[in-house]
Design an enzyme around this catalytic site. Structure first.
Site, PDB file in Angstrom:
ATOM      1  N   GLU C 308      -1.806  13.870   6.538  1.00 34.58           N
ATOM      2  CA  GLU C 308      -1.194  14.946   5.763  1.00 34.58           C
ATOM      3  C   GLU C 308      -2.188  16.084   5.540  1.00 34.58           C
ATOM      4  OE1 GLU C 308       1.253  13.302   2.724  1.00 34.58           O
ATOM      5  OE2 GLU C 308       1.239  15.124   1.534  1.00 34.58           O
ATOM      6  N   GLU C 311      -2.432  17.946   8.704  1.00 31.38           N
ATOM      7  CA  GLU C 311      -1.212  18.748   8.833  1.00 31.38           C
ATOM      8  C   GLU C 311      -1.327  20.032   8.005  1.00 31.38           C
ATOM      9  OE1 GLU C 311       2.331  16.765   7.491  1.00 31.38           O
ATOM     10  OE2 GLU C 311       3.623  18.438   8.065  1.00 31.38           O
ATOM     11  N   CYS C 335       5.377  11.343   0.075  1.00 33.36           N
ATOM     12  CA  CYS C 335       5.223   9.890  -0.044  1.00 33.36           C
ATOM     13  C   CYS C 335       6.145   9.261  -1.071  1.00 33.36           C
ATOM     14  CB  CYS C 335       3.781   9.484  -0.289  1.00 33.36           C
ATOM     15  SG  CYS C 335       2.811  10.707  -1.093  1.00 33.36           S
ATOM     16  N   SER C 355       5.805  17.698   4.127  1.00 31.64           N
ATOM     17  CA  SER C 355       4.919  17.127   5.141  1.00 31.64           C
ATOM     18  C   SER C 355       5.728  16.141   5.970  1.00 31.64           C
ATOM     19  CB  SER C 355       3.774  16.389   4.444  1.00 31.64           C
ATOM     20  OG  SER C 355       3.177  15.507   5.362  1.00 31.64           O
ATOM     21  N   LYS C 394      11.863   2.714  -2.534  1.00 27.40           N
ATOM     22  CA  LYS C 394      11.203   2.202  -1.331  1.00 27.40           C
ATOM     23  C   LYS C 394      12.112   1.254  -0.563  1.00 27.40           C
ATOM     24  CE  LYS C 394       7.114   4.135  -1.515  1.00 27.40           C
ATOM     25  NZ  LYS C 394       6.713   5.049  -0.429  1.00 27.40           N
ATOM     26  N   GLU C 397      14.107   3.492   1.432  1.00 26.29           N
ATOM     27  CA  GLU C 397      13.270   4.126   2.449  1.00 26.29           C
ATOM     28  C   GLU C 397      13.081   3.208   3.664  1.00 26.29           C
ATOM     29  OE1 GLU C 397       9.133   4.664   1.488  1.00 26.29           O
ATOM     30  OE2 GLU C 397       9.020   6.529   2.620  1.00 26.29           O
ATOM     31  N   GLU C 402      15.720   5.950  10.673  1.00 22.63           N
ATOM     32  CA  GLU C 402      14.622   6.541  11.445  1.00 22.63           C
ATOM     33  C   GLU C 402      13.310   5.778  11.276  1.00 22.63           C
ATOM     34  OE1 GLU C 402      16.321   7.999   8.983  1.00 22.63           O
ATOM     35  OE2 GLU C 402      15.056   9.238   7.692  1.00 22.63           O
ATOM     36  N   CYS C 552       3.859   6.993  -9.519  1.00 13.18           N
ATOM     37  CA  CYS C 552       4.257   5.630  -9.156  1.00 13.18           C
ATOM     38  C   CYS C 552       4.072   4.622 -10.288  1.00 13.18           C
ATOM     39  CB  CYS C 552       3.468   5.161  -7.947  1.00 13.18           C
ATOM     40  SG  CYS C 552       3.633   6.280  -6.563  1.00 13.18           S
TER      41      CYS C 552
END
Lengths: 391, 157, 625
Positions: C308, C311, C335, C355, C394, C397, C402, C552
């Site tokens: 990241e 990037e 994230c 990102s 999560k 996710e 994908e 988190c």
């Protein structure tokens, strides 16, 4: 649809030019006159109107609002129907006077959805007021602007509760707010707001015209003036009547030619049930207060069926927000059904009456606080009869 | 819904928002207009209103389901709502209800197969001195008797 | 217009006046009050509940929650105020004049008992088969008030179908007590707006738009509603049975990665006070349970920083050197899967700002089923990857279509802190008593930079530690590498760091004020996004957003209860752990460097890393079909 007996305060001869007189004087004088008259809110709770206006008048705020509570939804009440159609001018005058008195520039009439058919009539009168310079800018040449618009409800009894009404006006579910703060402090859109019943507001120009002293002389010490009653049920002449506060229930029954009366429900579904032996009591804030709903039951009536109707009403019309009202009313209704099926023990019945008392003190708003009233009073006065019939 | 219906509805709601305001306080009047015109407030209409008033669709749903006069599904041509509250109850509401059920062949809470009539109960209409009372769509009928009910139904056909 | 700019709801029905405690004193000074016969003074405007707490008078509550606006709907906290006909709810009543309060009078006790009885009568309470058994506020209330029978009956059969549609959140409205904490969480705290009370009276129900399954509405899976639900009406979708099956299956090679936030909070599930990390005790426990390998998610957190961060530098170069008009800045972190779904729903036109780097969880999954499989010779088809996360999102996710870049489902199961604690208890292990052990190779120990991902601002701090040093060749100019502007619980933080005397290859960054922002909780994300939409953030370079309040450590999979104090204690545990580590910077993680030498040989943001470690997003929009 007129007042069926001889009107007292709502006699058209009393109207005079109270409106003009009020607007031409000082705002504070209106507040003082209303306070002096001892007028109390006609919706049922009976908060002194002058005190409410004084609180709003002294609040410092860039905006204030006047709201007419025309969400007459108490079962058995229909007197506002008359006032809204036959006394529309006086209602608007009362609102404008209130606006002038407290320093508001905007007023709303919250009209119950069921009365939508009155909308064009009321809007017509509002337009007429605009043409006559009684609404709009610079009313009576004074530096005073005021406008009124009508907003409709959409079928929710709880919106008759003033803070639920404000929530509804603001586009929310009609759920009552926590108090304090009260609407006179933090009301519509967060600004000081006076919410008054239709009958209260119609009284205002009359009081200004005739004077507080005249008004004080009618009624009783703590209940000045008169009350419009909507009388229905087992009577020969149902309709709207005006009686001075302090009138005995039994005299009222005679007036409407009720026969064979077993009980009278005073104050609608949220009111109390008066049995035959207490008919000598009187209608007043001191004794039996009422918002004007009177339902008469004769000796052929099954009190349990009546109670069931009330409890079904509250189970549906509770806003569902607070526990005592949402679940409590359902438990009382379940109890009625159990009695009907002969399945309710006396012990459990006592438990339910006790629950009713808890609901009276712990519910968030007036709806939950008064919804157990019919259960408690009917079970107190007719419990033996009901149990005897259903065992 | 057809695409043309959707865009017509969107346009209509945009106009309502333009005239009634884009603040949340305009929500009830906007919903009332949609209800009056279409007889119900669809999921799409709710979301379009929410979008324009910048509130969450579920909040509009919360309001729509709170008030008895709003409905989310298509309604019959004649929505018959009989007052079930005490004074009308005392004046033989049950008899009137039975008449309706017998004449239309449906129970309260149901809609006739041809979607012409629906039967519902409603809370106090403020016609307690002239009970039993009912609304058919937005029109009030009072002092009902079984006979009068049959006449009214005939006049609707 | 974007379909994203919701106005803040003013839930006045559920709010009382808020008097700022600082100015209260000036308005009304101190007010004399009496509680249960004893005299006290409180600042004007103090709520009865707060006053009672301050002077140690216990008042039971249910709908009240520290994080949320006041509702006053459950009525459990009623107290008697002398001179008033009705009881008052302590949570809503501001003290503005001298009052006498009774918190335990007969009237109060009886009312509370009745109210609790009513709640129980309407609650499908099968406590022994409930995920919240022994951690249920309704159960505690019943115990505290001596409920020993169902006074008003109780629900024999559930009447609502359980909504299992979501990968993340399970709704069982049979257990709902309508306290509306979830509504206030979803609408006010998180500004998502997928839960609300529908209908009225006894029919009132907390549900979604048109009563649709959660998977079909605009839920971002953050699970904050679960953390605030007093009962078992909302819970996470628990995969532990499938994980046990995998462990029991000798053919399966079951590996687990643990994120820092669960380690900082799991002790709470074993009776410890918030604020103690059990990282190494947990490693031991996981091996005892039967996991084949135990890895540290911080490894891929360090990897995330490399990807990241690179990037970001590439974007900066495109913007500053190549003057590419299509490059999107500021770059947003990606994230937090709750945040990702939030932006997909509410700002679908702005996905290019995110990102493309996957979250550490997903990077790890992809690395495990490729590189790790290669290194160890285990067939990736036999590898089962479990991720212990503080997060309910999560779970969604790892089920995104994908996320199969390894050729397999990269991460098989997302497991929350609560669910892992349950597995450990089931195995008869008392976690705090265990000896400490380390993480397994080939990923070994990670840096403190990866560790602090767990707290809001942590990703930014980790990124700055690396980026600054990469660009200038010097350490960030903060004492002990603690970049204090990144820390703390302010909703939106903004700061900058000047890049001077940069290395020659980064000369285009010379003299630039690297501006960054940090927001946590999607309500704050919305504030940032609205500013972006309004064009006010053109000079900002990098923005960290975490979907949950506190980051988190306040995730929707963390131990219940939650409060700002608890979250602060967990954050402190993480920062303390970081401060004590020898390795504090992601780019110094030798295992990461090994991965780049051996596997991702073309370096960060190269072709292979794009295939495995980067992803794309879906324009979901907020229309509910």
């Amino acid at each position: 649809m007129p007042i069926l007996n001889k009107p007292i305060i709502f006699d058209r001869n009393n109207f005079g030019n109270g409106f003009e007189k009020g607007i031409k004087g000082r705002p504070i004088d209106i507040v003082l006159e209303i306070r002096e008259s001892g007028l109390k809110g006609r919706g049922g709770a009976g908060f002194p109107t002058g005190t409410k206006w004084m609180l709003a008048a002294t609040a410092v705020s860039p905006k204030k609002y006047v709201i007419c509570n025309a969400d007459e939804g108490e079962p058995g009440t229909f007197k506002d129907r008359l006032l809204l159609t036959e006394y529309t001018d006086e209602l608007l005058q009362g609102m404008i006077l209130c606006g002038y008195a407290i320093g508001a520039k905007e007023g709303y009439i919250y009209l119950r959805g069921e009365y939508e058919y009155m909308l064009s009539h009321i809007n017509g009168v509002i337009n007429k007021f605009h043409e006559e310079g009684k609404l709009g800018k610079g009313i009576f040449g004074k530096n005073f602007d005021f406008d009124i618009s009508v907003r409709l409800g959409s079928g929710a009894y709880v919106c008759g509760e003033e803070s639920a009404l404000i929530e509804s006006l603001e586009g929310h579910r009609g759920e009552p707010r926590n108090r304090p703060p009260y609407p006179v402090n933090t009301g519509y859109m967060g600004y000081p707001t006076v919410v008054n019943n239709v009958e209260t507001l119609v009284s205002v120009p009359i009081i200004i015209n005739k004077g507080a002293e005249w008004f004080r002389n009618i009624g009783t010490e703590k209940s000045r003036g008169t009350k419009l009653l909507s009388i229905s049920g087992d009577v020969e002449r149902p309709g709207i009547y005006e009686v001075p506060f302090g009138t005995k229930i039994i005299d009222m029954l005679e007036m409407v030619r009720a026969k064979d009366t077993k009980a009278v429900q005073i104050g609608g579904a949220s009111g109390i049930c008066i049995p035959e032996e207490e008919l000598h009591r009187n209608l007043s804030f001191e004794d039996v207060p009422t918002g004007g709903s009177i339902i008469v039951f004769n000796k052929s009536r099954d009190m349990l069926k009546i109670l069931k109707n009330f409890m079904e009403f509250f189970t549906e019309e509770s806003c569902g927000q607070c526990t005592p009202c949402r679940v409590g009313n359902k438990k009382l209704l379940d109890g009625v059904n159990m009695i009907e099926q002969g399945k309710c023990s006396v012990k459990y019945l006592r438990e339910l009456i006790d629950l009713g008392r808890t609901m009276q003190v712990s519910s968030k708003c007036g709806l939950g606080q008064s919804s157990p009233n019919p259960f408690i009073t009917i079970m107190t006065h007719f419990g033996d009869e009901i149990l005897a019939e259903h065992y | 819904m057809l695409a043309s219906e959707v865009s017509a509805l969107n346009e209509e709601i945009q106009e309502l928002v333009q005239t009634l305001g884009n603040g949340r306080q305009a929500l009830m009047p906007i919903l009332q207009h949609i209800q009056r015109k279409h007889g119900y407030i669809s999921a799409h209409a709710q979301q379009e209103v929410a979008r324009l008033l910048k509130i969450h669709p579920v909040e509009v749903d919360g309001v729509v389901t709170f008030y008895a006069f709003f409905r989310k599904g298509r309604r019959a041509k004649y929505n018959i709502r009989l007052c079930q509250t005490i004074s009308c109850d005392l004046m033989n509401k049950d008899g009137i209800a039975k008449t309706f059920e017998r004449e239309l062949g449906i129970k309260f809470g149901e809609v006739t197969k041809d979607e012409k009539y629906s039967l519902e109960f409603i809370s106090c209409l403020g016609m307690c001195d002239q009970g039993p009372a009912m609304l058919i769509n937005n029109e009030v009928y009072t002092n009902l008797t079984p006979r009068k009910v049959v006449d009214i139904l005939n006049s609707l056909k | 217009m974007t379909d994203s700019s919701f106005s803040t709801r003013i839930p006045t029905a559920q709010q009382s006046i808020k008097i700022d405690k600082g100015s209260a004193h000036e308005i009304g000074g101190l007010v004399d009050i009496e509680i249960n016969g004893k005299q006290f003074q409180v600042p004007f405007g103090t709520y009865i509940l707060d006053a009672c707490k301050q002077f140690d008078f216990h008042i039971p509550t249910l709908c009240y929650h520290d994080d949320l606006c006041i509702a006053g709907v459950c009525r459990v906290c009623v107290v008697e105020v002398e001179g008033m006909r009705t009881l008052q709810s302590a949570c809503t009543y501001p003290i503005t004049n001298s009052i006498k309060i009774k918190t335990t009078s007969e009237k109060v006790r009886k009312s509370r008992r009745h109210i609790i009885d009513l709640l129980l009568s309407d609650h499908y309470g099968e406590c022994y088969s409930c995920v919240r058994n022994n951690n249920c506020e309704l159960q505690s209330l019943a115990k505290e008030h001596g409920v020993d029978f169902y006074r008003f009956g109780h629900v024999q059969n559930p009447h609502y179908e359980v909504d299992n549609s979501s990968y993340s959140v399970v709704r069982d409205m049979n257990k709902c007590v309508l306290c509306r904490r979830c509504v206030r969480t979803c609408i006010d705290l998180q500004e998502v707006g997928c839960l609300e009370a529908l209908n009225r009276g006894y029919e009132t129900k907390i549900t979604t738009f048109m009563d649709k399954p959660l998977a079909e509405v605009i839920c971002i899976n953050c699970g904050q509603c679960i953390n605030r639900c007093p009962t078992g009406a909302l819970r996470a979708n628990d995969p532990s049975d499938a994980i046990w099956d995998a462990i029991d299956n000798p053919k399966k090679h079951v590996v687990i990665q643990t994120a820092p936030s669960p380690r900082a909070a799991i002790g709470e599930e074993f009776g410890l006070a918030p604020g103690r990390s059990l990282t190494r005790e947990l490693n031991t426990a996981l091996r005892m349970i039967g996991f084949d390998r135990v890895f540290d998610t911080n490894f891929t957190a360090d990897l995330t920083i490399m990807e990241e961060g690179t990037e970001l530098l590439l974007r900066l170069k495109s913007a500053l050197v190549d003057k590419d008009p299509n490059v999107k800045l500021p770059q947003f972190t990606s994230c937090s899967p709750g945040w990702v779904k939030f932006i997909e729903h509410f700002y679908p036109d702005y996905l290019d700002y995110l990102s493309t780097a996957k979250s550490p969880q997903q990077m790890f999954g992809a690395v495990l089923k490729t590189f790790y499989a290669q290194e160890t010779g285990v067939d990736p088809a036999d590898i089962v990857t479990v991720a212990v996360m503080p997060c309910s999102a999560k779970k969604f996710e790892c089920n995104r279509p994908e996320m199969n870049d390894s050729g397999f489902k990269d991460v098989d199961y997302g497991l929350t802190t609560r669910e892992l604690a349950q597995m450990i208890k089931e195995a008869g292990i008392n976690l705090p008593d265990l000896p400490k052990t380390g993480f397994d190779e080939p990923f070994g120990e990670a840096s403190g930079a990866g560790l602090i991902f767990g707290a809001t601002g942590g990703v930014m701090e980790a990124a700055l530690r690396t980026a600054y040093e990469l660009v200038t060749g010097r350490e960030v100019p903060f004492e002990n590498l603690n970049i204090t502007p990144c820390r703390g619980m302010d909703g939106v933080k903004e700061a900058s760091i000047k890049l001077e005397n940069v290395k020659p290859e980064w000369s285009f960054l010379e003299g630039i004020d690297l501006k960054f922002m940090i927001a946590h909780g999607t309500a704050n994300a919305k504030i940032v996004m609205d500013r972006l939409v309004a064009g006010e953030l053109n000079d900002v370079h990098f923005i960290e957003i975490m979907g949950c309040p506190g980051g988190c450590i306040g995730g929707g999979g963390q131990p219940i209860p939650t409060s700002s104090e608890i979250r602060a204690a967990r954050a402190k545990a993480i920062y303390d752990e970081d401060a004590g580590l020898p390795l504090r910077k992601s780019h110094e993680n030798q295992h990461v460097n090994y991965l780049y030498q051996k596997f991702l040989t073309e370096g960060p943001c190269s072709h292979l890393s794009h295939k495995l470690l980067h992803t794309h997003y879906t324009k979901r929009g907020s229309y509910i079909a």
